[in-house]
Scaffold this motif. Structure first.
Motif, mmCIF file in Angstrom:
data_model
loop_
_atom_site.group_PDB
_atom_site.id
_atom_site.type_symbol
_atom_site.label_atom_id
_atom_site.label_comp_id
_atom_site.label_asym_id
_atom_site.label_seq_id
_atom_site.Cartn_x
_atom_site.Cartn_y
_atom_site.Cartn_z
ATOM 1 N N ARG A 19 0.816 -1.222 0.000
ATOM 2 C CA ARG A 19 0.000 0.000 0.000
ATOM 3 C C ARG A 19 0.851 1.275 0.000
ATOM 4 N NH1 ARG A 19 -5.186 -0.040 -1.522
ATOM 5 N NH2 ARG A 19 -6.210 -1.849 -0.721
ATOM 6 N N SER A 20 2.008 1.245 0.621
ATOM 7 C CA SER A 20 2.806 2.466 0.716
ATOM 8 C C SER A 20 3.391 2.863 -0.639
ATOM 9 C CB SER A 20 3.938 2.281 1.726
ATOM 10 O OG SER A 20 4.825 1.279 1.264
ATOM 11 N N GLU A 21 3.476 1.928 -1.572
ATOM 12 C CA GLU A 21 4.049 2.243 -2.867
ATOM 13 C C GLU A 21 2.996 2.407 -3.959
ATOM 14 O OE1 GLU A 21 7.157 -0.281 -4.094
ATOM 15 O OE2 GLU A 21 8.199 -0.199 -2.183
ATOM 16 N N MET A 22 1.745 2.201 -3.650
ATOM 17 C CA MET A 22 0.710 2.335 -4.671
ATOM 18 C C MET A 22 0.435 3.794 -4.968
ATOM 19 S SD MET A 22 -2.233 -0.491 -4.210
ATOM 20 C CE MET A 22 -3.149 0.199 -5.556
ATOM 21 N N GLY A 23 0.280 4.103 -6.242
ATOM 22 C CA GLY A 23 -0.033 5.465 -6.639
ATOM 23 C C GLY A 23 -1.480 5.818 -6.386
ATOM 24 N N GLY A 24 -2.349 4.832 -6.333
ATOM 25 C CA GLY A 24 -3.778 5.092 -6.182
ATOM 26 C C GLY A 24 -4.149 5.675 -4.841
ATOM 27 N N SER A 25 -3.358 5.417 -3.833
ATOM 28 C CA SER A 25 -3.715 5.922 -2.509
ATOM 29 C C SER A 25 -3.430 7.413 -2.378
ATOM 30 C CB SER A 25 -2.963 5.146 -1.423
ATOM 31 O OG SER A 25 -1.572 5.354 -1.579
ATOM 32 N N ARG A 26 -2.592 7.954 -3.270
ATOM 33 C CA ARG A 26 -2.242 9.367 -3.189
ATOM 34 C C ARG A 26 -3.041 10.238 -4.144
ATOM 35 N NH1 ARG A 26 3.238 8.628 -4.796
ATOM 36 N NH2 ARG A 26 3.379 6.489 -4.137
ATOM 37 N N VAL A 27 -3.851 9.634 -4.987
ATOM 38 C CA VAL A 27 -4.614 10.393 -5.972
ATOM 39 C C VAL A 27 -5.817 11.021 -5.282
ATOM 40 C CG1 VAL A 27 -5.980 10.218 -8.079
ATOM 41 C CG2 VAL A 27 -3.882 8.906 -7.850
ATOM 42 N N ALA A 28 -5.992 12.314 -5.489
ATOM 43 C CA ALA A 28 -7.143 13.009 -4.916
ATOM 44 C C ALA A 28 -8.359 12.740 -5.794
ATOM 45 C CB ALA A 28 -6.867 14.497 -4.830
ATOM 46 N N HIS A 29 -9.421 12.282 -5.196
ATOM 47 C CA HIS A 29 -10.639 11.998 -5.939
ATOM 48 C C HIS A 29 -11.566 13.196 -5.884
ATOM 49 C CE1 HIS A 29 -9.614 7.828 -6.544
ATOM 50 N NE2 HIS A 29 -9.245 7.758 -5.286
ATOM 51 N N ALA A 30 -12.328 13.373 -6.943
ATOM 52 C CA ALA A 30 -13.278 14.480 -7.008
ATOM 53 C C ALA A 30 -14.389 14.241 -5.994
ATOM 54 C CB ALA A 30 -13.862 14.594 -8.403
ATOM 55 N N THR A 31 -14.726 15.282 -5.277
ATOM 56 C CA THR A 31 -15.818 15.170 -4.320
ATOM 57 C C THR A 31 -17.045 15.864 -4.903
ATOM 58 O OG1 THR A 31 -15.085 17.195 -3.232
ATOM 59 C CG2 THR A 31 -14.277 15.117 -2.337
ATOM 60 N N LEU A 32 -18.190 15.345 -4.604
ATOM 61 C CA LEU A 32 -19.424 15.943 -5.100
ATOM 62 C C LEU A 32 -19.757 17.156 -4.249
ATOM 63 C CD1 LEU A 32 -21.557 12.745 -5.700
ATOM 64 C CD2 LEU A 32 -20.324 14.107 -7.384
ATOM 65 N N LYS A 33 -20.013 18.256 -4.922
ATOM 66 C CA LYS A 33 -20.353 19.493 -4.223
ATOM 67 C C LYS A 33 -21.762 19.897 -4.605
ATOM 68 C CE LYS A 33 -15.626 21.219 -4.293
ATOM 69 N NZ LYS A 33 -14.743 22.279 -4.743
ATOM 70 N N GLY A 34 -22.347 20.718 -3.787
ATOM 71 C CA GLY A 34 -23.667 21.240 -4.093
ATOM 72 C C GLY A 34 -23.585 22.311 -5.159
ATOM 73 N N PRO A 35 -24.733 22.803 -5.619
ATOM 74 C CA PRO A 35 -24.724 23.832 -6.658
ATOM 75 C C PRO A 35 -24.166 25.152 -6.135
ATOM 76 C CG PRO A 35 -26.945 23.478 -5.848
ATOM 77 C CD PRO A 35 -26.074 22.430 -5.218
ATOM 78 N N SER A 36 -23.430 25.834 -6.985
ATOM 79 C CA SER A 36 -22.888 27.136 -6.639
ATOM 80 C C SER A 36 -23.983 28.183 -6.867
ATOM 81 C CB SER A 36 -21.675 27.440 -7.512
ATOM 82 O OG SER A 36 -21.259 28.763 -7.313
ATOM 83 N N VAL A 37 -24.320 28.917 -5.841
ATOM 84 C CA VAL A 37 -25.420 29.888 -5.924
ATOM 85 C C VAL A 37 -25.081 31.001 -6.906
ATOM 86 C CG1 VAL A 37 -26.800 31.535 -4.609
ATOM 87 C CG2 VAL A 37 -26.153 29.367 -3.574
ATOM 88 N N VAL A 38 -23.859 31.514 -6.832
ATOM 89 C CA VAL A 38 -23.459 32.608 -7.726
ATOM 90 C C VAL A 38 -23.479 32.135 -9.174
ATOM 91 C CG1 VAL A 38 -21.559 34.177 -8.306
ATOM 92 C CG2 VAL A 38 -22.078 33.682 -5.917
ATOM 93 N N LYS A 39 -22.974 30.935 -9.410
ATOM 94 C CA LYS A 39 -22.955 30.382 -10.768
ATOM 95 C C LYS A 39 -24.376 30.206 -11.294
ATOM 96 C CE LYS A 39 -20.990 26.436 -13.222
ATOM 97 N NZ LYS A 39 -20.250 25.182 -13.062
ATOM 98 N N GLU A 40 -25.277 29.710 -10.463
ATOM 99 C CA GLU A 40 -26.669 29.536 -10.876
ATOM 100 C C GLU A 40 -27.320 30.877 -11.202
ATOM 101 O OE1 GLU A 40 -28.606 26.752 -11.193
ATOM 102 O OE2 GLU A 40 -26.908 25.430 -10.790
ATOM 103 N N ILE A 41 -27.043 31.907 -10.409
ATOM 104 C CA ILE A 41 -27.615 33.232 -10.657
ATOM 105 C C ILE A 41 -27.100 33.796 -11.974
ATOM 106 C CG2 ILE A 41 -27.601 35.627 -9.843
ATOM 107 C CD1 ILE A 41 -27.748 34.485 -6.983
ATOM 108 N N VAL A 42 -25.796 33.665 -12.219
ATOM 109 C CA VAL A 42 -25.208 34.182 -13.462
ATOM 110 C C VAL A 42 -25.779 33.445 -14.669
ATOM 111 C CG1 VAL A 42 -23.039 34.330 -14.764
ATOM 112 C CG2 VAL A 42 -23.100 35.008 -12.370
ATOM 113 N N ILE A 43 -25.905 32.141 -14.566
ATOM 114 C CA ILE A 43 -26.471 31.364 -15.675
ATOM 115 C C ILE A 43 -27.931 31.765 -15.899
ATOM 116 C CG2 ILE A 43 -27.192 29.040 -16.368
ATOM 117 C CD1 ILE A 43 -24.613 28.000 -15.061
ATOM 118 N N GLY A 44 -28.696 31.956 -14.825
ATOM 119 C CA GLY A 44 -30.089 32.361 -14.959
ATOM 120 C C GLY A 44 -30.247 33.729 -15.600
ATOM 121 N N ILE A 45 -29.415 34.675 -15.188
ATOM 122 C CA ILE A 45 -29.480 36.020 -15.772
ATOM 123 C C ILE A 45 -29.122 35.972 -17.255
ATOM 124 C CG2 ILE A 45 -28.320 38.275 -15.771
ATOM 125 C CD1 ILE A 45 -28.244 38.081 -12.717
ATOM 126 N N THR A 46 -28.080 35.210 -17.586
ATOM 127 C CA THR A 46 -27.651 35.101 -18.983
ATOM 128 C C THR A 46 -28.742 34.488 -19.850
ATOM 129 O OG1 THR A 46 -25.374 34.828 -18.225
ATOM 130 C CG2 THR A 46 -25.853 34.184 -20.490
#
Length: 95
Positions: A30-57
């Motif tokens: 395990r100490s030599e495996m590359g997979g244990s050091r890879v950062a995995h994407a975490t699921l995040k909630g919707p970005s409020v600012v991004k949603e507002i900008v998309i809605g206005i556009t």
């Protein structure tokens, strides 16, 4: 056919077996495996600012298209009444 080290098939299979053994030995640690050091994407909630900008556009785009349609219809009506005033067209059917 013999099964000793002089047999080419035995040599190839032994090489494959040793290769698999070394790969398993190398990556099962395990100490030599590359997979244990890879950062995995975490699921995040919707970005409020991004949603507002998309809605206005999207709202501005839809409003612009509706306004262009309205101006086009207004131009058609205006040209109809101009032609009616000039006597180029009539709303009374000719007999």
């Amino acid at each position: 056919m013999g099964q000793g080290p002089g047999n080419p098939l035995f040599t190839v299979l032994a090489d494959i077996g040793l290769s698999c053994f070394w790969v398993r030995l190398r990556f099962n640690n395990r100490s030599e495996m590359g997979g244990s050091r890879v950062a995995h994407a975490t699921l995040k909630g919707p970005s409020v600012v991004k949603e507002i900008v998309i809605g206005i556009t999207l709202g501005l785009c839809a409003g612009g298209l509706w306004k262009m349609h309205h101006w086009n219809e207004q131009r058609k009506v205006r040209s109809f009444y101009d032609m009616l005033e000039k006597g180029e067209i009539s709303v009374v059917a000719e007999e």
